[in-house]
Design a protein around this motif. Structure first.
Motif, PDB file in Angstrom:
ATOM      1  N   TYR A  95      43.019  31.382  28.043  1.00 19.99           N
ATOM      2  CA  TYR A  95      43.812  32.474  28.603  1.00 19.99           C
ATOM      3  C   TYR A  95      43.047  33.908  28.144  1.00 19.99           C
ATOM      4  O   TYR A  95      42.853  34.800  29.149  1.00 19.99           O
TER       5      TYR A  95
ATOM      6  N   ALA B 295      39.493  34.512  29.319  1.00 22.61           N
ATOM      7  CA  ALA B 295      39.330  34.620  30.905  1.00 22.61           C
ATOM      8  C   ALA B 295      39.925  36.119  30.898  1.00 22.61           C
ATOM      9  O   ALA B 295      39.501  36.863  31.883  1.00 22.61           O
ATOM     10  N   TRP B 296      40.992  36.740  30.171  1.00 21.56           N
ATOM     11  CA  TRP B 296      41.478  37.936  30.330  1.00 21.56           C
ATOM     12  C   TRP B 296      40.791  38.977  30.034  1.00 21.56           C
ATOM     13  O   TRP B 296      40.342  39.917  30.776  1.00 21.56           O
TER      14      TRP B 296
ATOM     15  N   SER C  50      37.881  39.034  32.577  1.00 22.75           N
ATOM     16  CA  SER C  50      38.299  39.623  33.817  1.00 22.75           C
ATOM     17  C   SER C  50      38.329  41.251  33.546  1.00 22.75           C
ATOM     18  O   SER C  50      38.168  42.062  34.390  1.00 22.75           O
TER      19      SER C  50
ATOM     20  N   ARG D 231      43.707  39.788  37.027  1.00 25.29           N
ATOM     21  CA  ARG D 231      43.336  39.156  35.766  1.00 25.29           C
ATOM     22  C   ARG D 231      44.296  37.998  35.441  1.00 25.29           C
ATOM     23  O   ARG D 231      43.849  37.145  34.656  1.00 25.29           O
ATOM     24  N   ASN D 232      45.566  38.189  35.685  1.00 21.20           N
ATOM     25  CA  ASN D 232      46.541  37.316  35.088  1.00 21.20           C
ATOM     26  C   ASN D 232      46.393  35.826  36.002  1.00 21.20           C
ATOM     27  O   ASN D 232      46.448  34.911  35.205  1.00 21.20           O
TER      28      ASN D 232
ATOM     29  N   SER E  22      43.183  34.317  34.457  1.00 16.18           N
ATOM     30  CA  SER E  22      43.351  33.950  33.201  1.00 16.18           C
ATOM     31  C   SER E  22      44.369  32.478  33.185  1.00 16.18           C
ATOM     32  O   SER E  22      43.934  31.627  32.575  1.00 16.18           O
TER      33      SER E  22
ATOM     34  N   THR F  35      43.201  27.996  32.014  1.00 17.20           N
ATOM     35  CA  THR F  35      43.988  27.326  30.855  1.00 17.20           C
ATOM     36  C   THR F  35      43.924  25.908  30.780  1.00 17.20           C
ATOM     37  O   THR F  35      44.107  25.330  29.580  1.00 17.20           O
TER      38      THR F  35
END
Length: 282
Positions: free
Chosen positions: A60, A63-64, A67, A76-77, A80, A84
């Motif tokens: 997570y 990826a956050w 982004s 972004r969320n 992310s 996962t």
């Protein structure tokens, strides 16, 4: 691989072969793991939960950060969360490590547990997080005059739908844009529905143009059926979010045979426009 690369195979045929092969070999793979290890004897709850937490949190955050660096703050969320799940690759790599003695059985079982659990929770987590993006902003539904459209192939059908907008000199560029996207990802869905997509410059509203084909045509649909109902989706490049929402709503609609039958039974442009507007507004 041979079937996937062959131009003779349609998209539906490739999907059938993929599902057949995947269902057999994936099952044999997990059976092979089960024969090698007693999961109940090697299961350590604390270790399994710890590996799950570390894995999900690490993917997570990775990826956050990615982004954020790419300035994709709005999604972004969602991005992310989508990264996962552990997945089969984690299991394959850990199985190789186990065979070389790099992992003990407890750690291997914990990794398998983490991969499965992270995949299970991803769906509900993603659904909750994406609820705020479900609302469709400004859009306009247009129905082809007379409802029924005569076309022998999809390029002709798309071109006739674009004629409805009277875009004149820009029409050729838009048609090329729609067809280029068709070459990348075919828009034929199940139950005789297709959703070709494209971009229009200087447009503030998302446009959905509907037509019912007089004679269904081949659109390389997922289920192999001929396409009857076309929803041409056009948005500006700045409104790609709206296009994603429309695609999602019509894709969900394509799975509901009763609602599709209800659309097929409508005989006036006004009734069809209201019906589609309701689908997109729900």
């Amino acid at each position: 691989m041979v079937a996937g690369d062959s131009p003779i195979f349609t998209k539906s045929a490739r999907n059938t072969v993929h599902n057949f092969v995947y269902s057999i070999f994936a099952s044999l793979f997990f059976v092979n793991i089960g024969l090698k290890i007693n999961f109940f004897e090697s299961f350590n709850l604390f270790l399994a939960l710890f590996i799950t937490l570390v894995g999900v949190t690490g993917r997570y955050l990775g990826a956050w950060i990615g982004s954020t660096l790419s300035k994709n703050i709005k999604y972004r969320n969602i991005i992310s969360i989508a990264h996962t799940p552990g997945g089969e690759m984690h299991i394959v790599v850990s199985l190789i490590a186990l065979s070389f003695g790099l992992l003990n059985k407890e750690l291997f079982v914990a990794i398998v547990f983490a991969a499965i659990l992270s995949s299970i929770i991803n769906g509900p987590w993603l659904a909750i997080a994406s609820k705020r993006f479900n609302y469709l902003e400004s859009f306009e539904v247009l129905v082809y005059p007379g409802i029924k459209l005569e076309a022998q192939y999809k390029e002709q059908a798309i071109s006739k739908l674009l004629d409805l907008l009277k875009l004149e000199y820009r029409e050729a560029n838009i048609l090329e844009n729609v067809l280029d996207r068709e070459d990348i990802v075919c828009s034929g869905l199940q139950n005789s529905i297709a959703i070709p997509k494209g971009n229009i410059e200087d447009e503030t509203k998302t446009k959905i143009i509907y037509a019912r084909l007089e004679n269904p045509i081949n659109w390389n649909s997922l289920d192999g059926k001929l396409t009857k109902n076309i929803f041409l989706i056009l948005t500006s490049r700045e409104e790609q979010e709206n296009q994603i929402k429309v695609v999602k709503k019509i894709t969900n609609f394509s799975k509901k045979c009763d609602e599709i039958k209800g659309l097929d039974e409508l005989a006036t442009e006004k009734n069809i426009e209201d019906y589609i507007t309701k689908i997109l507004s729900d």
